[in-house]
Design a protein around this motif. Sequence first.
Motif, PDB file in Angstrom:
ATOM      1  N   LEU A   1     -16.988 -21.027  38.836  1.00 14.17           N
ATOM      2  CA  LEU A   1     -16.630 -20.115  37.753  1.00 14.17           C
ATOM      3  C   LEU A   1     -15.349 -20.631  37.113  1.00 14.17           C
ATOM      4  O   LEU A   1     -14.400 -20.979  37.817  1.00 14.17           O
ATOM      5  CB  LEU A   1     -16.392 -18.705  38.280  1.00 14.17           C
ATOM      6  CG  LEU A   1     -17.549 -18.036  38.999  1.00 14.17           C
ATOM      7  CD1 LEU A   1     -17.126 -16.657  39.491  1.00 14.17           C
ATOM      8  CD2 LEU A   1     -18.759 -17.936  38.121  1.00 14.17           C
ATOM      9  N   SER A   2     -15.334 -20.681  35.780  1.00 17.57           N
ATOM     10  CA  SER A   2     -14.139 -21.170  35.101  1.00 17.57           C
ATOM     11  C   SER A   2     -13.980 -20.436  33.775  1.00 17.57           C
ATOM     12  O   SER A   2     -14.830 -19.652  33.368  1.00 17.57           O
ATOM     13  CB  SER A   2     -14.214 -22.683  34.887  1.00 17.57           C
ATOM     14  OG  SER A   2     -15.253 -23.003  33.985  1.00 17.57           O
ATOM     15  N   SER A   3     -12.886 -20.726  33.113  1.00 19.83           N
ATOM     16  CA  SER A   3     -12.563 -20.107  31.836  1.00 19.83           C
ATOM     17  C   SER A   3     -12.493 -21.167  30.752  1.00 19.83           C
ATOM     18  O   SER A   3     -12.046 -22.284  30.989  1.00 19.83           O
ATOM     19  CB  SER A   3     -11.209 -19.395  31.948  1.00 19.83           C
ATOM     20  OG  SER A   3     -10.797 -18.915  30.688  1.00 19.83           O
ATOM     21  N   ALA A   4     -12.916 -20.802  29.555  1.00 19.45           N
ATOM     22  CA  ALA A   4     -12.821 -21.714  28.412  1.00 19.45           C
ATOM     23  C   ALA A   4     -11.380 -21.816  27.903  1.00 19.45           C
ATOM     24  O   ALA A   4     -11.077 -22.683  27.098  1.00 19.45           O
ATOM     25  CB  ALA A   4     -13.736 -21.248  27.286  1.00 19.45           C
ATOM     26  N   THR A   5     -10.510 -20.969  28.387  1.00 24.68           N
ATOM     27  CA  THR A   5      -9.106 -21.000  27.992  1.00 24.68           C
ATOM     28  C   THR A   5      -8.217 -21.231  29.210  1.00 24.68           C
ATOM     29  O   THR A   5      -8.541 -20.789  30.310  1.00 24.68           O
ATOM     30  CB  THR A   5      -8.688 -19.697  27.272  1.00 24.68           C
ATOM     31  OG1 THR A   5      -7.304 -19.753  26.948  1.00 24.68           O
ATOM     32  CG2 THR A   5      -8.938 -18.474  28.120  1.00 24.68           C
ATOM     33  N   ASP A   6      -7.120 -21.915  29.008  1.00 24.87           N
ATOM     34  CA  ASP A   6      -6.179 -22.153  30.105  1.00 24.87           C
ATOM     35  C   ASP A   6      -5.289 -20.937  30.365  1.00 24.87           C
ATOM     36  O   ASP A   6      -4.605 -20.878  31.380  1.00 24.87           O
ATOM     37  CB  ASP A   6      -5.274 -23.348  29.780  1.00 24.87           C
ATOM     38  CG  ASP A   6      -6.041 -24.652  29.740  1.00 24.87           C
ATOM     39  OD1 ASP A   6      -7.091 -24.750  30.404  1.00 24.87           O
ATOM     40  OD2 ASP A   6      -5.583 -25.581  29.054  1.00 24.87           O
ATOM     41  N   LYS A   7      -5.301 -19.969  29.452  1.00 29.37           N
ATOM     42  CA  LYS A   7      -4.355 -18.851  29.536  1.00 29.37           C
ATOM     43  C   LYS A   7      -4.734 -17.792  30.559  1.00 29.37           C
ATOM     44  O   LYS A   7      -3.868 -17.161  31.140  1.00 29.37           O
ATOM     45  CB  LYS A   7      -4.191 -18.205  28.165  1.00 29.37           C
ATOM     46  CG  LYS A   7      -3.558 -19.148  27.166  1.00 29.37           C
ATOM     47  CD  LYS A   7      -3.384 -18.485  25.832  1.00 29.37           C
ATOM     48  CE  LYS A   7      -2.762 -19.478  24.866  1.00 29.37           C
ATOM     49  NZ  LYS A   7      -2.546 -18.903  23.564  1.00 29.37           N
ATOM     50  N   VAL A   8      -6.042 -17.579  30.756  1.00 31.41           N
ATOM     51  CA  VAL A   8      -6.474 -16.499  31.641  1.00 31.41           C
ATOM     52  C   VAL A   8      -7.885 -16.781  32.137  1.00 31.41           C
ATOM     53  O   VAL A   8      -8.679 -17.383  31.426  1.00 31.41           O
ATOM     54  CB  VAL A   8      -6.416 -15.130  30.910  1.00 31.41           C
ATOM     55  CG1 VAL A   8      -7.379 -15.083  29.751  1.00 31.41           C
ATOM     56  CG2 VAL A   8      -6.653 -13.970  31.848  1.00 31.41           C
TER      57      VAL A   8
END
Length: 113
Positions: free
Chosen positions: A69-76
Motif C-alpha cells: 500500500l502506498s500513496s501517490a503523494t509524499d505528504k501523507v
Amino acid sequence: VHNAADSKTISEDSHIVLTKLDGDNDGVAKLIFNRPSAANAMGRKMLDELQSAIVHLTDHETNVRCVVLSSATDKVFSAGADLRERSTMTQDEAAEFVTSLRGTFDSLSNLPM
C-alpha cells in the motif's frame, strides 16, 4: 491494472491505482492511494475502487505474492475517512459506509498473498 512503467500516467480520476511491478520486483503489486487533494481521505468512490482492486487481486492475479500500500503523494499516506463527505451522509448511510469500510479492510488483510 497498470504496469510499473505506467505509474507516471495515473489518471487523476482514479482514487485507487493497482500497479504490478516487474523485473526484480515481479510478483509485487502496489495499491496506490491517489487522492492527494483530500490527503487520501477515504470516501465512497475511493472505497469502491479499493474494493474493486481487492476483488481483482483475489480473482485474477495468481502470480502476485505481495501487495504494497502506498500513496501517490509524499505528504501523507491517508487522513482516514473523508469527514467532509461523512457530514453529508444520513446516520444510516454513515453506518453502511463504516460497515463497508471495515469489510473492505478485512478483505485486504485476508488476501491470500
